[in-house]
Write a protein that holds these residues in place. Structure first.
Motif, mmCIF file in Angstrom:
data_model
loop_
_atom_site.group_PDB
_atom_site.id
_atom_site.type_symbol
_atom_site.label_atom_id
_atom_site.label_comp_id
_atom_site.label_asym_id
_atom_site.label_seq_id
_atom_site.Cartn_x
_atom_site.Cartn_y
_atom_site.Cartn_z
ATOM 1 N N MET A 121 0.860 -1.178 0.000
ATOM 2 C CA MET A 121 0.000 0.000 0.000
ATOM 3 C C MET A 121 0.900 1.232 0.000
ATOM 4 S SD MET A 121 -3.273 0.559 0.325
ATOM 5 C CE MET A 121 -3.833 2.188 -0.087
ATOM 6 N N GLY A 122 0.977 1.918 -1.183
ATOM 7 C CA GLY A 122 1.912 3.039 -1.293
ATOM 8 C C GLY A 122 3.173 2.559 -1.962
ATOM 9 N N ALA A 123 3.000 2.019 -3.191
ATOM 10 C CA ALA A 123 4.147 1.402 -3.888
ATOM 11 C C ALA A 123 5.029 2.470 -4.515
ATOM 12 C CB ALA A 123 3.647 0.410 -4.932
ATOM 13 N N GLY A 124 5.760 3.201 -3.680
ATOM 14 C CA GLY A 124 6.761 4.167 -4.135
ATOM 15 C C GLY A 124 8.105 3.462 -4.140
ATOM 16 N N ALA A 125 9.159 4.209 -3.790
ATOM 17 C CA ALA A 125 10.506 3.634 -3.860
ATOM 18 C C ALA A 125 10.662 2.420 -2.931
ATOM 19 C CB ALA A 125 11.528 4.711 -3.507
ATOM 20 N N LEU A 126 10.344 2.592 -1.648
ATOM 21 C CA LEU A 126 10.548 1.486 -0.693
ATOM 22 C C LEU A 126 9.508 0.384 -0.895
ATOM 23 C CD1 LEU A 126 12.322 0.631 1.764
ATOM 24 C CD2 LEU A 126 10.395 1.369 3.178
ATOM 25 N N GLY A 127 8.256 0.775 -1.108
ATOM 26 C CA GLY A 127 7.184 -0.214 -1.305
ATOM 27 C C GLY A 127 7.492 -1.116 -2.483
ATOM 28 N N CYS A 128 7.981 -0.522 -3.576
ATOM 29 C CA CYS A 128 8.314 -1.326 -4.766
ATOM 30 C C CYS A 128 9.497 -2.246 -4.495
ATOM 31 C CB CYS A 128 8.610 -0.427 -5.961
ATOM 32 S SG CYS A 128 7.127 0.202 -6.753
ATOM 33 N N LEU A 129 10.478 -1.760 -3.712
ATOM 34 C CA LEU A 129 11.641 -2.604 -3.419
ATOM 35 C C LEU A 129 11.204 -3.853 -2.641
ATOM 36 C CD1 LEU A 129 14.775 -2.833 -3.597
ATOM 37 C CD2 LEU A 129 14.821 -1.873 -1.296
ATOM 38 N N PHE A 130 10.415 -3.655 -1.586
ATOM 39 C CA PHE A 130 9.946 -4.793 -0.794
ATOM 40 C C PHE A 130 9.021 -5.676 -1.652
ATOM 41 C CE2 PHE A 130 10.983 -4.614 3.861
ATOM 42 C CZ PHE A 130 12.039 -3.736 3.716
ATOM 43 N N GLY A 131 8.122 -5.041 -2.407
ATOM 44 C CA GLY A 131 7.214 -5.799 -3.271
ATOM 45 C C GLY A 131 7.982 -6.652 -4.265
ATOM 46 N N TYR A 132 9.068 -6.090 -4.811
ATOM 47 C CA TYR A 132 9.898 -6.809 -5.784
ATOM 48 C C TYR A 132 10.471 -8.082 -5.138
ATOM 49 C CZ TYR A 132 13.992 -7.992 -8.565
ATOM 50 O OH TYR A 132 14.925 -8.686 -9.297
ATOM 51 N N PHE A 133 11.096 -7.928 -3.961
ATOM 52 C CA PHE A 133 11.711 -9.088 -3.293
ATOM 53 C C PHE A 133 10.654 -10.152 -2.951
ATOM 54 C CE2 PHE A 133 15.361 -6.272 -2.073
ATOM 55 C CZ PHE A 133 16.359 -7.077 -2.590
ATOM 56 N N ILE A 134 9.518 -9.687 -2.458
ATOM 57 C CA ILE A 134 8.482 -10.639 -2.007
ATOM 58 C C ILE A 134 7.895 -11.372 -3.217
ATOM 59 C CG2 ILE A 134 6.275 -10.842 -0.770
ATOM 60 C CD1 ILE A 134 7.171 -8.323 0.881
ATOM 61 N N LYS A 135 7.709 -10.641 -4.290
ATOM 62 C CA LYS A 135 7.200 -11.263 -5.528
ATOM 63 C C LYS A 135 8.214 -12.276 -6.074
ATOM 64 C CE LYS A 135 6.539 -10.154 -10.303
ATOM 65 N NZ LYS A 135 5.575 -11.146 -10.700
ATOM 66 N N LYS A 136 9.500 -11.909 -6.067
ATOM 67 C CA LYS A 136 10.545 -12.796 -6.579
ATOM 68 C C LYS A 136 10.585 -14.118 -5.820
ATOM 69 C CE LYS A 136 12.889 -11.203 -10.075
ATOM 70 N NZ LYS A 136 13.347 -11.985 -11.236
ATOM 71 N N ASP A 179 1.794 -12.979 14.648
ATOM 72 C CA ASP A 179 1.800 -12.088 13.478
ATOM 73 C C ASP A 179 3.208 -11.543 13.215
ATOM 74 O OD1 ASP A 179 -0.865 -12.495 13.099
ATOM 75 O OD2 ASP A 179 -1.526 -10.483 13.711
ATOM 76 N N VAL A 180 3.907 -11.177 14.277
ATOM 77 C CA VAL A 180 5.278 -10.665 14.114
ATOM 78 C C VAL A 180 6.145 -11.753 13.466
ATOM 79 C CG1 VAL A 180 7.374 -9.909 15.322
ATOM 80 C CG2 VAL A 180 5.142 -9.046 16.060
ATOM 81 N N LEU A 181 6.030 -12.983 13.996
ATOM 82 C CA LEU A 181 6.856 -14.073 13.472
ATOM 83 C C LEU A 181 6.519 -14.369 12.021
ATOM 84 C CD1 LEU A 181 6.864 -16.402 16.606
ATOM 85 C CD2 LEU A 181 8.750 -14.983 15.738
ATOM 86 N N MET A 182 5.215 -14.271 11.698
ATOM 87 C CA MET A 182 4.808 -14.567 10.324
ATOM 88 C C MET A 182 5.390 -13.547 9.343
ATOM 89 S SD MET A 182 1.038 -15.057 8.839
ATOM 90 C CE MET A 182 0.807 -14.735 7.100
ATOM 91 N N VAL A 183 5.327 -12.264 9.718
ATOM 92 C CA VAL A 183 5.845 -11.227 8.818
ATOM 93 C C VAL A 183 7.369 -11.370 8.663
ATOM 94 C CG1 VAL A 183 6.177 -8.727 8.518
ATOM 95 C CG2 VAL A 183 3.947 -9.611 9.216
ATOM 96 N N VAL A 184 8.045 -11.650 9.770
ATOM 97 C CA VAL A 184 9.508 -11.809 9.700
ATOM 98 C C VAL A 184 9.867 -13.005 8.806
ATOM 99 C CG1 VAL A 184 11.569 -12.385 11.062
ATOM 100 C CG2 VAL A 184 9.996 -10.611 11.854
ATOM 101 N N GLU A 185 9.103 -14.093 8.943
ATOM 102 C CA GLU A 185 9.381 -15.264 8.106
ATOM 103 C C GLU A 185 9.158 -14.938 6.625
ATOM 104 O OE1 GLU A 185 7.623 -19.093 9.376
ATOM 105 O OE2 GLU A 185 7.284 -19.350 7.227
ATOM 106 N N LEU A 186 8.072 -14.220 6.353
ATOM 107 C CA LEU A 186 7.773 -13.811 4.973
ATOM 108 C C LEU A 186 8.932 -12.989 4.385
ATOM 109 C CD1 LEU A 186 5.747 -12.970 2.583
ATOM 110 C CD2 LEU A 186 4.994 -11.177 4.101
ATOM 111 N N LEU A 187 9.437 -12.051 5.183
ATOM 112 C CA LEU A 187 10.527 -11.195 4.696
ATOM 113 C C LEU A 187 11.810 -12.013 4.509
ATOM 114 C CD1 LEU A 187 9.887 -7.983 6.852
ATOM 115 C CD2 LEU A 187 9.373 -8.297 4.437
#
Ligand code: KPL
Length: 289
Positions: free
Chosen positions: A1-16, A142-150
């Motif tokens: 939500m808010g795919a600017g510079a940082l949002g796109c970077l994280f989105g890119y890694f997660i999509k990859k 929830d914290v553990l899930m997000v960290v695992e996702l990243l």
């Protein structure tokens, strides 16, 4: 939500990593993302992405909008099933604002560096660390899930019990670097190279340090942390300088503004923060009308 510079970077890694990612953006950025995302810098790549101009249902929603847009975004997210909501924003108060409208809100602090080269094209400028935590300080599922996702997405991430302190410390570091760079139109490195700028930056940092101590956080040598960040990001134009250059509103209210307000509540004077707050507000008025 808010795919600017940082949002796109994280989105890119997660999509990859194989996850299904929706890049939510507006205006020109939304139009450009429909044609694809280009990344350069540490990684060179071009990928097709799913772009949307409104929030969508998700298991996890990362919020990377500017702090002054948080409330509007929170209201929109309340109309969908946005799952865990993890803020990766700058400034103070984002998590509290999101939590007024949404459940399962987490705080995040990241030092990954990304710049918007042009719409649909980002520069991955520096690998960093990302800390995720619940404002209660508990390491929740929830914290553990997000960290695992990243981590699965090759993003350095850690679950922490002190996310509030980290959010405030990042804001204090930003309070000492961003307004000077924005008012004097210099890159971050000049904060330490020019003795007069450093005189101001270290006073802003020590006001923030005193305030954080009064809030009950155990912090020390904040000026040295500022020096280190300014040196490591010496070639960066801070986000506040970029905002001014692009004729956009800055996040000053949520950085030095939040420090001035909190210090007043605690009964301490923070004159250098107040001065920078006024100067940036004045520059905004000059540039944005
Ligand atoms: O976070 C930043 C910003 O520009 O907002 C720093 C750390 C100062 C890097 O530019």
């Amino acid at each position: 939500m808010g795919a600017g510079a940082l949002g796109c970077l994280f989105g890119y890694f997660i999509k990859k990593a194989g996850y299904d990612v929706i890049f939510v953006a507006r205006g020109e950025q939304f139009k450009a993302l429909k044609r694809g995302l280009r990344i350069s810098g540490i990684i060179e790549d071009e990928v097709e992405v799913k772009a949307s101009d409104k929030p969508e249902d998700a298991d996890v929603t990362f919020v990377t909008v500017k702090a002054y847009d948080t409330e509007a975004v929170a209201k929109k997210l309340a109309n969908v099933n946005c799952g865990i909501v993890c803020s990766l924003q700058n400034g103070i108060g984002n998590e509290e604002t999101l939590a007024m409208y949404l459940d399962r809100v987490l705080g995040g602090v990241t030092t990954y560096a990304s710049n918007l080269v042009e719409y649909g094209h980002i520069e991955f400028a520096g690998e960093g660390k990302t800390f995720i935590g619940d404002l209660s300080g508990k390491i929740t599922e929830d914290v553990l899930m997000v960290v695992e996702l990243l981590k699965n997405s090759k993003i350095n991430a850690e679950a922490v019990t002190d996310i509030r302190k980290r959010i405030w410390l990042k804001a204090v570091v930003n309070s000492a670097i961003n307004p000077i760079t924005a008012v004097c139109r210099v890159r971050n490195g000049k904060i330490v190279e020019i003795p007069e700028f450093w005189n101001v930056a270290k006073r802003i940092a020590s006001e923030g340090e005193e305030m954080m101590r009064m809030m009950g956080f155990d912090v020390e040598n904040v000026a040295e942390i500022v020096r280190d960040v300014a040196e490591r990001t010496r070639n960066n134009r801070s986000s506040m300088l970029q905002d001014i250059e692009r004729g956009r509103r800055t996040e000053i209210d949520f950085i030095n503004g939040a420090i001035v307000k909190t210090a007043e509540e605690l009964g301490i004077d923070v004159p250098f923060n107040r001065l920078m707050y006024w100067l940036v507000k004045g520059v905004e008025r000059l540039e944005l009308g």
